[in-house]
Design a protein around this motif. Structure first.
Motif, mmCIF file in Angstrom:
data_model
loop_
_atom_site.group_PDB
_atom_site.id
_atom_site.type_symbol
_atom_site.label_atom_id
_atom_site.label_comp_id
_atom_site.label_asym_id
_atom_site.label_seq_id
_atom_site.Cartn_x
_atom_site.Cartn_y
_atom_site.Cartn_z
ATOM 1 N N THR A 245 0.882 -1.335 -0.019
ATOM 2 C CA THR A 245 0.106 -0.028 0.047
ATOM 3 C C THR A 245 0.983 1.000 -0.030
ATOM 4 O O THR A 245 2.040 1.177 0.203
ATOM 5 C CB THR A 245 -0.793 0.102 1.296
ATOM 6 O OG1 THR A 245 -0.154 0.033 2.414
ATOM 7 C CG2 THR A 245 -1.542 -1.204 1.279
ATOM 8 N N ALA B 209 0.850 3.518 2.250
ATOM 9 C CA ALA B 209 1.231 3.893 3.287
ATOM 10 C C ALA B 209 2.362 3.069 3.845
ATOM 11 O O ALA B 209 3.401 3.612 4.462
ATOM 12 C CB ALA B 209 0.152 3.608 4.544
ATOM 13 N N GLU B 210 2.399 1.706 3.217
ATOM 14 C CA GLU B 210 3.516 0.777 3.666
ATOM 15 C C GLU B 210 4.840 1.206 3.057
ATOM 16 O O GLU B 210 5.852 1.000 3.429
ATOM 17 C CB GLU B 210 3.112 -0.597 3.267
ATOM 18 C CG GLU B 210 2.173 -1.338 4.120
ATOM 19 C CD GLU B 210 1.624 -2.476 3.417
ATOM 20 O OE1 GLU B 210 1.139 -3.535 4.288
ATOM 21 O OE2 GLU B 210 1.532 -2.709 2.341
ATOM 22 N N ASP C 206 4.356 6.201 12.808
ATOM 23 C CA ASP C 206 3.085 6.230 12.106
ATOM 24 C C ASP C 206 2.624 7.736 11.962
ATOM 25 O O ASP C 206 1.906 7.890 10.981
ATOM 26 C CB ASP C 206 2.154 5.440 13.029
ATOM 27 C CG ASP C 206 2.229 3.869 13.117
ATOM 28 O OD1 ASP C 206 2.859 3.543 12.268
ATOM 29 O OD2 ASP C 206 1.875 3.477 14.144
ATOM 30 N N ARG D 57 1.893 9.246 8.316
ATOM 31 C CA ARG D 57 0.578 9.973 7.889
ATOM 32 C C ARG D 57 0.636 11.460 7.588
ATOM 33 O O ARG D 57 -0.002 11.941 6.591
ATOM 34 C CB ARG D 57 -0.310 9.967 9.166
ATOM 35 C CG ARG D 57 -1.677 10.785 9.139
ATOM 36 C CD ARG D 57 -2.434 10.927 10.515
ATOM 37 N NE ARG D 57 -1.671 11.520 11.521
ATOM 38 C CZ ARG D 57 -1.488 12.929 11.651
ATOM 39 N NH1 ARG D 57 -2.057 13.626 10.689
ATOM 40 N NH2 ARG D 57 -0.695 13.298 12.568
ATOM 41 N N ALA E 294 -3.994 6.119 1.055
ATOM 42 C CA ALA E 294 -2.876 5.470 2.095
ATOM 43 C C ALA E 294 -3.215 4.138 1.955
ATOM 44 O O ALA E 294 -1.907 3.197 1.962
ATOM 45 C CB ALA E 294 -3.033 5.943 3.376
ATOM 46 N N HIS E 295 -4.241 3.309 2.024
ATOM 47 C CA HIS E 295 -4.323 1.799 1.785
ATOM 48 C C HIS E 295 -4.591 1.343 0.536
ATOM 49 O O HIS E 295 -4.923 0.070 0.435
ATOM 50 C CB HIS E 295 -5.365 1.568 2.836
ATOM 51 C CG HIS E 295 -5.285 2.253 4.006
ATOM 52 N ND1 HIS E 295 -4.268 1.687 5.039
ATOM 53 C CD2 HIS E 295 -5.972 3.136 4.921
ATOM 54 C CE1 HIS E 295 -4.144 2.355 6.247
ATOM 55 N NE2 HIS E 295 -5.420 3.082 6.186
ATOM 56 N N ARG E 296 -4.297 2.101 -0.462
ATOM 57 C CA ARG E 296 -4.482 1.504 -2.036
ATOM 58 C C ARG E 296 -3.142 0.858 -2.465
ATOM 59 O O ARG E 296 -2.027 1.624 -2.179
ATOM 60 C CB ARG E 296 -4.844 2.829 -2.890
ATOM 61 C CG ARG E 296 -5.011 2.497 -4.409
ATOM 62 C CD ARG E 296 -6.292 1.842 -4.735
ATOM 63 N NE ARG E 296 -7.453 2.832 -4.401
ATOM 64 C CZ ARG E 296 -7.608 3.550 -5.236
ATOM 65 N NH1 ARG E 296 -7.040 3.833 -6.358
ATOM 66 N NH2 ARG E 296 -8.817 4.626 -4.882
ATOM 67 N N PRO E 297 -2.992 -0.120 -2.926
ATOM 68 C CA PRO E 297 -1.989 -0.618 -3.565
ATOM 69 C C PRO E 297 -1.195 0.257 -4.493
ATOM 70 O O PRO E 297 -1.881 0.675 -5.358
ATOM 71 C CB PRO E 297 -2.186 -1.958 -4.136
ATOM 72 C CG PRO E 297 -3.410 -2.447 -3.444
ATOM 73 C CD PRO E 297 -4.408 -1.111 -3.201
#
Length: 262
Positions: free
Chosen positions: A97, A99-100, A121, A125, A137-140
């Motif tokens: 993602t 964020a990752e 974290d 953000r 943020a959580h989209r690949p």
């Protein structure tokens, strides 16, 4: 007697050869804390090579120091706490993602087995918010556009929290809105105490955010100074091979390209 603080980066007679071919020759400069430097020049002038050398990624001869020590003498993790490089071509082919990917920028600050803490974290953000990607943020990253991936790479560098930010063509793949946003963001980063060295093609963009302009031509640094003094019609003709009118008003530089110089 007090000792003076060494420059962020110092180069004297820097030379880099790739594949046996000289790319940078006799390059000398210094970068101080809070500088905003735009590196410009024709394709093949050595801009990317210069950034990679400063980042300690390729061998060099001559002097090239980071905070008073040869860049080659820094261990990789320690150097990564001082310098963050955003490459022109991002390779985000793994289905992490956003964020990752940004969280990887915190790696130099963590122990080998240490996970992200609350502060890490929070930095991730804020870095995503800074590039207008909090909602993704959580989209690949494999599902993101090229411009969005470029902004993820910039957010990763911001999360890395290094004092020196190196950017290789940071506006590549960005639409006009995000190009203007990036220019404003670079100016704010400098005001906040970051030091920025960015290779750019857009001369007007370079003049808007940079306090200093480096002009590379055939592997040599041929000009170093304020953009309003450096950008002239003569320089554009001699270095870029174009005829252009250059207008400087209240610190702003406007370039109107006319034709190819013969």
């Amino acid at each position: 007697m007090p000792t003076s603080t060494p420059p962020v980066v110092l180069a004297r007679d820097l030379e880099v050869a790739l594949g046996g071919r000289p790319v940078l020759e006799g390059v000398s400069f210094h970068v101080e804390d809070g500088d905003a430097v735009a590196v410009v020049g024709p394709n093949g002038a050595g801009k990317t090579t210069l950034l990679r050398a400063i980042a300690g990624l390729i061998p060099h001869t001559g002097t090239l120091e980071l905070r008073g020590r040869d860049v080659a003498d820094w261990k990789a993790r320690a150097r990564a706490r001082e310098v963050a490089l955003v490459r022109q071509q991002t390779d985000l082919s793994v289905a992490f993602t956003a964020a990752e990917v940004v969280a990887l920028g915190r790696s130099p600050h963590l122990g080998w087995t240490e996970g992200l803490g609350t502060d890490d974290d929070d930095r991730v953000r804020r870095a995503l918010e800074a590039v207008d990607l909090a909602d993704l943020a959580h989209r690949p990253v494999t599902e993101l556009s090229g411009g969005e991936q470029q902004r993820v790479a910039l957010a990763q560098a911001l999360a890395q929290d290094a004092g020196l930010l190196l950017l290789d063509e940071p506006t590549a793949h960005l639409d006009v809105r995000h190009q203007l946003d990036l220019q404003a963001r670079l100016s704010r980063l400098v005001l906040e105490g970051r030091t920025v060295v960015a290779a750019v093609h857009d001369l007007e963009l370079a003049a808007r955010f940079a306090t200093r302009l480096w002009v590379l031509h055939q592997g040599r640094l041929v000009a170093d100074g304020p953009p309003t003094s450096i950008l002239t019609s003569g320089l554009l003709r001699d270095v870029f091979g174009v005829n252009a009118d250059v207008e400087v008003t209240t610190g702003e530089v406007r370039v109107r390209y006319l034709d190819v110089a013969r």
